[in-house]
Design an enzyme around this catalytic site. Structure first.
Site, PDB file in Angstrom:
ATOM      1  N   LYS A 148       0.853  -1.197   0.000  1.00  0.00           N
ATOM      2  CA  LYS A 148       0.000   0.000   0.000  1.00  0.00           C
ATOM      3  C   LYS A 148       0.882   1.237   0.000  1.00  0.00           C
ATOM      4  O   LYS A 148       1.941   1.249   0.639  1.00  0.00           O
ATOM      5  CB  LYS A 148      -0.896   0.005   1.256  1.00  0.00           C
ATOM      6  CG  LYS A 148      -1.713   1.272   1.407  1.00  0.00           C
ATOM      7  CD  LYS A 148      -2.627   1.263   2.621  1.00  0.00           C
ATOM      8  CE  LYS A 148      -3.326   2.619   2.727  1.00  0.00           C
ATOM      9  NZ  LYS A 148      -4.276   2.694   3.831  1.00  0.00           N
ATOM     10  N   GLU A 160      -8.598  12.515  12.036  1.00  0.00           N
ATOM     11  CA  GLU A 160      -7.760  11.363  12.415  1.00  0.00           C
ATOM     12  C   GLU A 160      -6.883  11.656  13.625  1.00  0.00           C
ATOM     13  O   GLU A 160      -6.058  12.571  13.613  1.00  0.00           O
ATOM     14  CB  GLU A 160      -6.876  10.978  11.213  1.00  0.00           C
ATOM     15  CG  GLU A 160      -6.098   9.712  11.455  1.00  0.00           C
ATOM     16  CD  GLU A 160      -5.359   9.223  10.209  1.00  0.00           C
ATOM     17  OE1 GLU A 160      -5.540   9.809   9.122  1.00  0.00           O
ATOM     18  OE2 GLU A 160      -4.590   8.262  10.336  1.00  0.00           O
ATOM     19  N   LYS A 213     -12.054  15.222  -0.691  1.00  0.00           N
ATOM     20  CA  LYS A 213     -11.404  15.660   0.548  1.00  0.00           C
ATOM     21  C   LYS A 213     -10.986  17.132   0.469  1.00  0.00           C
ATOM     22  O   LYS A 213     -10.915  17.815   1.482  1.00  0.00           O
ATOM     23  CB  LYS A 213     -10.177  14.773   0.830  1.00  0.00           C
ATOM     24  CG  LYS A 213     -10.559  13.348   1.218  1.00  0.00           C
ATOM     25  CD  LYS A 213      -9.349  12.436   1.216  1.00  0.00           C
ATOM     26  CE  LYS A 213      -9.702  11.034   1.689  1.00  0.00           C
ATOM     27  NZ  LYS A 213      -8.629  10.063   1.428  1.00  0.00           N
ATOM     28  N   GLU A 270     -11.606  10.883  -5.188  1.00  0.00           N
ATOM     29  CA  GLU A 270     -11.609  10.830  -3.711  1.00  0.00           C
ATOM     30  C   GLU A 270     -10.806  12.003  -3.125  1.00  0.00           C
ATOM     31  O   GLU A 270     -11.220  12.603  -2.128  1.00  0.00           O
ATOM     32  CB  GLU A 270     -11.019   9.495  -3.236  1.00  0.00           C
ATOM     33  CG  GLU A 270     -11.101   9.339  -1.736  1.00  0.00           C
ATOM     34  CD  GLU A 270     -10.536   8.009  -1.255  1.00  0.00           C
ATOM     35  OE1 GLU A 270     -10.869   6.958  -1.851  1.00  0.00           O
ATOM     36  OE2 GLU A 270      -9.768   8.034  -0.279  1.00  0.00           O
ATOM     37  N   GLU A 300      -7.398  -1.789   2.420  1.00  0.00           N
ATOM     38  CA  GLU A 300      -6.713  -0.524   2.695  1.00  0.00           C
ATOM     39  C   GLU A 300      -6.723  -0.235   4.201  1.00  0.00           C
ATOM     40  O   GLU A 300      -5.744   0.260   4.760  1.00  0.00           O
ATOM     41  CB  GLU A 300      -7.508   0.555   1.945  1.00  0.00           C
ATOM     42  CG  GLU A 300      -6.755   1.791   1.618  1.00  0.00           C
ATOM     43  CD  GLU A 300      -7.665   2.763   0.836  1.00  0.00           C
ATOM     44  OE1 GLU A 300      -8.425   2.330  -0.063  1.00  0.00           O
ATOM     45  OE2 GLU A 300      -7.619   3.966   1.149  1.00  0.00           O
TER      46      GLU A 300
HETATM   47  C1  LIG Z   1      -4.416  10.831   3.529  1.00  0.00           C
HETATM   48  C2  LIG Z   1      -5.640  11.292   3.765  1.00  0.00           C
HETATM   49  O1  LIG Z   1      -6.643  10.516   4.295  1.00  0.00           O
HETATM   50  C3  LIG Z   1      -6.367   9.280   4.942  1.00  0.00           C
HETATM   51  C4  LIG Z   1      -7.329   9.169   6.057  1.00  0.00           C
HETATM   52  C5  LIG Z   1      -8.582   8.638   5.893  1.00  0.00           C
HETATM   53  C6  LIG Z   1      -8.906   7.965   4.711  1.00  0.00           C
HETATM   54  C7  LIG Z   1      -7.964   7.743   3.753  1.00  0.00           C
HETATM   55  C8  LIG Z   1      -8.291   6.983   2.515  1.00  0.00           C
HETATM   56  O2  LIG Z   1      -9.388   6.420   2.435  1.00  0.00           O
HETATM   57  O3  LIG Z   1      -7.472   6.941   1.591  1.00  0.00           O
HETATM   58  C9  LIG Z   1      -6.551   8.141   3.941  1.00  0.00           C
HETATM   59  O4  LIG Z   1      -5.886   6.994   4.386  1.00  0.00           O
HETATM   60  C10 LIG Z   1      -6.015  12.694   3.480  1.00  0.00           C
HETATM   61  O5  LIG Z   1      -7.150  13.063   3.731  1.00  0.00           O
HETATM   62  O6  LIG Z   1      -5.138  13.464   3.011  1.00  0.00           O
END
Ligand SMILES: C=C(O[C@H]1C=CC=C(C(=O)O)[C@@H]1O)C(=O)O
Length: 485
Positions: free
Chosen positions: A241, A291, A474, A470, A335
């Site tokens: 990953k 987080e 964000k 995605e 993931e």
């Molecule tokens: C790396 C990020 O999210 C992480 C945290 C939650 C979900 C994530 C995802 O689904 O990829 C990422 O691991 C970001 O928002 O910049």
């Protein structure tokens, strides 16, 4: 060194202002007879304030300021003016900071008018994602920096506390210091009124889908190549990953807009940790992150795996269908599980016991929902906060798995310096309790531009186009909070 003075934190049951002042005077007089004591910290209860109103008046002044708020927990810290700055860089930065911190703790005496976990010394700041900072964009941010501020106001659902810290050698005698403490208490700004920006009214929240995004680094073509190459590396079992991120930059002018920006994020993300660190007039890092990296309470560690994402639905039905999709998506589960497994593994040397639930839950934010597994551990007695941060950062939620194999490719694929994006950010008190979040959903204001960052986890079955979307998902709330100015 007089250990009695260091270890005795006078927690006073104060029944009158006069008696309190007498205690304070005696404490200060004693201080001047202890050559090993270089700093004194004073904590007093004060009237409650709105942290953002306070921040907005501090932000008008110059220099370091710090804001941390978890609206749903009614917890906040606002601080100004750096008194002591601990800083470091390189692979030993966490242990280095730990040593510097110990020196400050052992040369500081604390007076607290009430017993509270956030009374006394506080260290505020953060760490960059990589051990070293690379680019001038992040000038004035260091790879590790924690500040003891001259003043701070910390607030929870019951108390509001003012903490003042002084270098003793700036005072000629106890009376001078006593007068200064009293003067500072009397001058605490009255900021009860909620921060109210005229531009703060709810807007049609999302950065409009039909608006084109500002230019991204990497651009879509480069992103596609990086994601596809990452998938190839995963097929070749180089790593399993990798988290790839993007930076987008928009022009920025107004000095005060940082506070309005945070105010909109606070409104939209009450369950997140909202933060702002200004190192100097031209460098402010801010965001609202869902987080947690680690919180520490009396030898217990609380951390979490947060990885795997899907958008929110337009209706409650669509929203729960999407949540179901997320929970049953093998790509998202994979993931997520890399993060859970890796955190558990890393905690083995640090903790007696580690607890977590079998199945991840779904954490819903206003723009996105994530798979989420809370993890708790009982730390071994000799384990300190910095060694936990060093072990945990970066988790595969923002780095990769295995980290050593994925790390060089993050640097290769991302043509910008992550700086403090996705690094640990937070606070710590003198007895080792505190909290650090992972600084995602964040941006840097550097005088002329706002730079926003977002990333996502790439695994074997990732698709470049949906990962791009995605990251857009964000980034949108930050852009929409910002475009209002
Ligand atoms: C790396 C990020 O999210 C992480 C945290 C939650 C979900 C994530 C995802 O689904 O990829 C990422 O691991 C970001 O928002 O910049």
């Amino acid at each position: 060194m007089d250990t009695d003075l260091k270890s005795t934190i006078p927690v006073l049951a104060l029944d009158s202002a006069q008696k309190a002042d007498q205690h304070l005077k005696e404490f200060i007089k004693d201080l001047f007879q202890q050559p090993s004591i270089q700093q004194a910290v004073f904590t007093f209860p004060v009237d409650n304030t709105d942290p953002l109103s306070l921040l907005s008046s501090v932000y008008k002044q110059e220099g370091f300021c710090y804001y941390w708020e978890q609206p749903s927990k009614q917890f906040s810290i606002v601080a100004g003016e750096s008194l002591i700055k601990l800083s470091s860089a390189g692979t030993d930065r966490f242990s280095d900071i730990q040593e510097q911190q110990q020196e400050v703790i052992s040369s500081t005496a604390t007076f607290s008018a009430l017993s509270h976990p956030c009374a006394g010394l506080m260290f505020l700041g953060g760490f960059s994602f990589f051990d070293e900072m690379q680019q001038p964009l992040w000038d004035s941010f260091e790879a590790a920096s924690l500040v003891v501020p001259k003043w701070l106001i910390v607030q929870d659902s019951e108390h509001t506390l003012l903490t003042l810290t002084f270098h003793l050698d700036t005072f000629d005698n106890p009376d001078e210091l006593h007068q200064e403490v009293i003067r500072r208490i009397e001058n605490v700004p009255d900021k009860k009124q909620s921060f109210n920006s005229e531009n703060n009214s709810p807007r049609d929240s999302e950065y409009k889908n039909n608006r084109s995004f500002p230019e991204s680094s990497p651009n879509y073509k480069e992103w596609e190549t990086s994601v596809n190459r990452s998938v190839d590396f995963i097929d070749e079992q180089k790593f399993q990953k990798i988290v790839l991120a993007r930076q987008i930059s928009v022009p920025y002018e107004s000095k005060q807009s940082a506070v309005r920006f945070i105010s909109r994020l606070r409104e939209q993300y009450p369950n997140c940790s909202c933060f702002l660190v200004r190192q100097d007039e031209d460098h402010t890092f801010l965001g609202a992150t869902p987080e947690k990296l680690a919180s520490f309470k009396d030898g217990k560690l609380f951390t979490e795996a947060l990885a795997g994402s899907i958008q929110r639905g337009q209706t409650p039905e669509e929203d729960s269908a999407l949540a179901q999709n997320l929970s049953f998506s093998s790509k998202n589960q994979k993931e997520h599980q890399f993060v859970v497994r890796d955190i558990e593994q890393r905690l083995k040397s640090l903790a007696h016991t580690v607890y977590r639930e079998e199945q991840p839950k779904v954490k819903k934010l206003s723009n996105v929902q994530h798979l989420y597994t809370p993890i708790r551990a009982d730390l071994k007695p000799d384990v300190n906060v910095m060694s936990v941060l060093q072990q945990l950062h970066p988790t595969p939620a923002v780095g990769g798995y295995p980290w050593e194999e994925a790390a060089p490719h993050i640097k290769e694929f991302e043509n910008f310096d992550r700086g403090w994006y996705a690094g640990p950010i937070g606070w710590l008190n003198g007895s080792g309790n505190g909290e650090f979040a992972v600084a995602i959903r964040s941006g840097l204001l550097n005088g002329t531009h706002a730079h926003f960052f977002a990333g996502c986890g790439i695994v074997a079955d990732s698709d470049a186009q949906s990962e791009w979307e995605e990251t857009n998902l964000k980034l949108r709330p930050m852009l929409s909070a910002f475009e209002y100015d």
